[in-house]
Design an enzyme around this catalytic site. Structure first.
Site, PDB file in Angstrom:
ATOM      1  N   GLU A   1      43.271  46.303  33.706  1.00 30.30           N
ATOM      2  CA  GLU A   1      43.147  45.010  34.370  1.00 30.30           C
ATOM      3  C   GLU A   1      42.280  45.131  35.624  1.00 30.30           C
ATOM      4  OE1 GLU A   1      45.845  42.014  36.971  1.00 30.30           O
ATOM      5  OE2 GLU A   1      46.893  43.068  35.352  1.00 30.30           O
TER       6      GLU A   1
ATOM      7  N   GLU B   1      49.001  49.674  45.057  1.00 32.84           N
ATOM      8  CA  GLU B   1      49.730  48.476  44.621  1.00 32.84           C
ATOM      9  C   GLU B   1      51.172  48.824  44.267  1.00 32.84           C
ATOM     10  OE1 GLU B   1      49.667  45.316  40.886  1.00 32.84           O
ATOM     11  OE2 GLU B   1      47.838  46.412  41.400  1.00 32.84           O
TER      12      GLU B   1
END
Length: 434
Positions: A58, A137
């Protein structure tokens, strides 16, 4: 080209020689168009020791491809006045662009180039850079966030290590560190092919024009090999109880039961049950625990539906120094009441109206998450029918108070996973024992 001209989202469809299935919905209210592609790959297609790859892509998908240099993907779209995004879950990965309808071919060009030419741009340097972004993240969303490890802990308790829902979509730090360039390239070659994707175009376009444009940009992308079939092992729950001490101020309780997959029998009933039990200020647990007894800070309940099996979850955050067994007992009592008596007609109407309103609201947009193009892809992937939206609405209309009770008895009277997240040094506030 095939045409389905009835239903909530009328569409036309065609399939290219390389296996790419395309769905076109004409909606001429505003001069915009959405290009929405779903790759039928998510974290469920990974395996132990090789997790986090679908989510990693992604990020890699936005970093350049054969004919689009690094940084130009977003720049070209911004120059055209477009917006774009993507997401990954255990079942699939989606990417979309919402553009002026005159810029349709730009969106198609960019998607085709990264489908057919991403490997040309994935270098060790690019992999290392995006790996670091994903690891950061993970730190922000898991390790360094209050209650951040709760979801991962619940998955590990709900599913055995060989089940593809055992690990979080973001993967583990160790697996991200160990991923080699060849590992990543092999994953892309296996899953990111036209025969493992569906493309939905919705907006101010003509189906015949879209067919010509899609054929122009995608027909030369070669088909991939056969897609490995995911065969999950059976799941059971023996009433596992877990205590997790964390840097939090308030204790929080998590309960989870195994339930049927999305669109299977009882999935809609359990959606309704969740809303009656713990969704919103009029729900049973909110009224009892937050408003009347004032022992809870917040309450939520939801049916988390997925393709290989779902979970029914209740999450309750306690007020300071309130022990979680009290909240657990209240939650189980609410579940037992629904299993015995079902929900009231008023609760059923409220839940059904809320679900239908949310669905119709999403259809006001042709693009974005949940918009018309996204719904076409969602229905193809999960139901095998791009026009399934009408059936989706109909299944909620068929729910009765009695059918909710039957579903709750069948699935929520089974053992559940119980997780207590408590402030460090305050394990006495947790639920202990089965």
């Amino acid at each position: 080209m095939n045409h389905v001209i009835t239903g909530l989202i009328p569409y036309s469809s065609f399939t290219l020689g390389n296996g790419l299935r395309v769905f076109v919905h004409e909606h001429h209210a505003t001069p915009i168009v959405s290009v929405n592609i779903w790759y039928h790959v998510g974290s469920r297609n990974e395996r132990p020791g090789k997790t986090g790859f679908a989510h990693l892509f992604e990020h890699l998908m936005f970093e350049g491809s054969r004919n689009v240099p690094h940084g130009q993907f977003d720049a070209l779209l911004e120059e055209a006045g477009a917006v774009n995004n993507g997401s990954t879950n255990p079942d699939r990965t989606n990417y979309w662009e919402t553009l002026p309808s005159t810029a349709l071919e730009l969106g198609l060009y960019l998607e085709a180039d990264r489908m057919g030419g991403l490997l040309d741009a994935i270098t060790q340097r690019e992999l290392d850079a995006q790996r670091d972004v994903v690891k950061n993240e993970r730190r922000q969303s898991y390790e360094n966030r209050p209650y951040g490890l709760a979801g991962e802990t619940m998955l590990a308790a709900l599913y055995p290590p060989t089940h593809p829902y055992h690990w979080p979509t973001i993967g583990s730090m160790a697996d991200l560190d160990d991923a080699t360039l060849e590992d990543v390239r092999a994953f892309f070659r296996t899953y990111y092919s036209p025969n493992n994707a569906t493309l939905a175009i919705a907006g101010d376009v003509r189906a015949a024009d879209v067919e010509r444009a899609v054929t122009r940009w995608f027909e030369d992308v070669p088909a991939g090999g056969a897609i490995p079939v995911v065969m999950p092992p059976p799941v059971t729950c023996d009433g596992t109880t877990i205590v997790l001490e964390d840097d939090v101020k308030l204790p929080r309780l998590y309960l989870a039961w195994h339930t049927p997959p999305l669109y299977a029998q009882d999935d809609a009933e359990l959606d309704i049950a969740a809303r009656a039990i713990g969704d919103g200020k009029t729900s049973r647990l909110f009224r009892s625990l937050v408003y009347e007894q004032q022992v809870a800070q917040s309450v939520s309940a939801y049916q988390s539906s997925a393709s290989l099996g779902s979970t029914f979850r209740i999450v309750i955050t306690a007020k300071p120094d309130v022990s979680l067994p009290t909240l657990r007992d209240a939650a189980l009592a609410a579940v037992q009441e629904v299993a015995r008596d079902g929900v009231t007609q008023r609760e059923l109407d409220r839940a059904r109206n809320g679900l239908q309103t949310g669905f119709v609201d999403a259809l006001q947009n042709v693009g974005g998450f949940g918009g018309r193009a996204d719904q076409l892809n969602h229905n193809v992937f999960y139901a095998g029918d791009a026009g399934y939206a009408d059936h989706d609405i109909a299944r909620y209309r068929a729910v009765t108070t009695a059918s909710v009770a039957m579903a709750a008895r069948a699935h929520l009277m089974q053992p559940c996973v119980t997780l207590s997240v408590v402030p460090r040094g305050e394990s006495h506030l947790a639920v202990a024992g089965p």
